[in-house]
Design a protein around this motif. Sequence first.
Motif, PDB file in Angstrom:
ATOM      1  N   PHE A  48      -4.827  -2.910   2.193  1.00 27.02           N
ATOM      2  CA  PHE A  48      -4.713  -1.246   2.681  1.00 27.02           C
ATOM      3  C   PHE A  48      -4.643  -0.673   1.075  1.00 27.02           C
ATOM      4  O   PHE A  48      -3.347  -0.931   0.262  1.00 27.02           O
ATOM      5  N   GLU A  56      -6.040   4.575   2.615  1.00 32.96           N
ATOM      6  CA  GLU A  56      -6.919   4.068   3.464  1.00 32.96           C
ATOM      7  C   GLU A  56      -5.659   3.329   4.213  1.00 32.96           C
ATOM      8  O   GLU A  56      -5.829   4.012   5.430  1.00 32.96           O
ATOM      9  N   HIS A  57      -4.187   3.363   3.870  1.00 30.93           N
ATOM     10  CA  HIS A  57      -3.566   3.018   5.231  1.00 30.93           C
ATOM     11  C   HIS A  57      -3.316   3.976   6.268  1.00 30.93           C
ATOM     12  O   HIS A  57      -2.861   4.184   7.457  1.00 30.93           O
TER      13      HIS A  57
END
Length: 134
Positions: A8, A12-13
């Motif tokens: 990611f 995104e993570h």
Amino acid sequence: MEVKRYFFSRDEHAFFGALEEALVGTSYRVFPNVRLNDLFKITVQEGRQATYARLRDKHVDFLIVDGASAYRPVLAIELDGASHGSEKQQHRDAVKDVAFRSAGLRLVRLPSRAYSAGELRERLRGELSAPSPR
């Protein structure tokens, strides 16, 4: 060939963690980076190969499925970062928008930023209870 160091991006993570936390206690599950060709079945024969080609190499950032209904897809989420202002990316986004509308699956676009689990829980409450866009 080698394995990428990170699956990611940083945004995104963080989003994935908040999204999973927002769905705790529900039957919903999250799948990241789902290819559109794995998500959609092309039902019209005319132009079928061209449609597959337009979807090739495209994915949705996050797919929410209902674990109580045989993992039925219910909502897709795209995180739109700075690159989504480019003409090329806007065209790719439009292709995705049409595919989701055509299939009757809701696609939510959110600005790429930090979200809390509570904020996502509130946002998703309405999205997950809304009828499909068909």
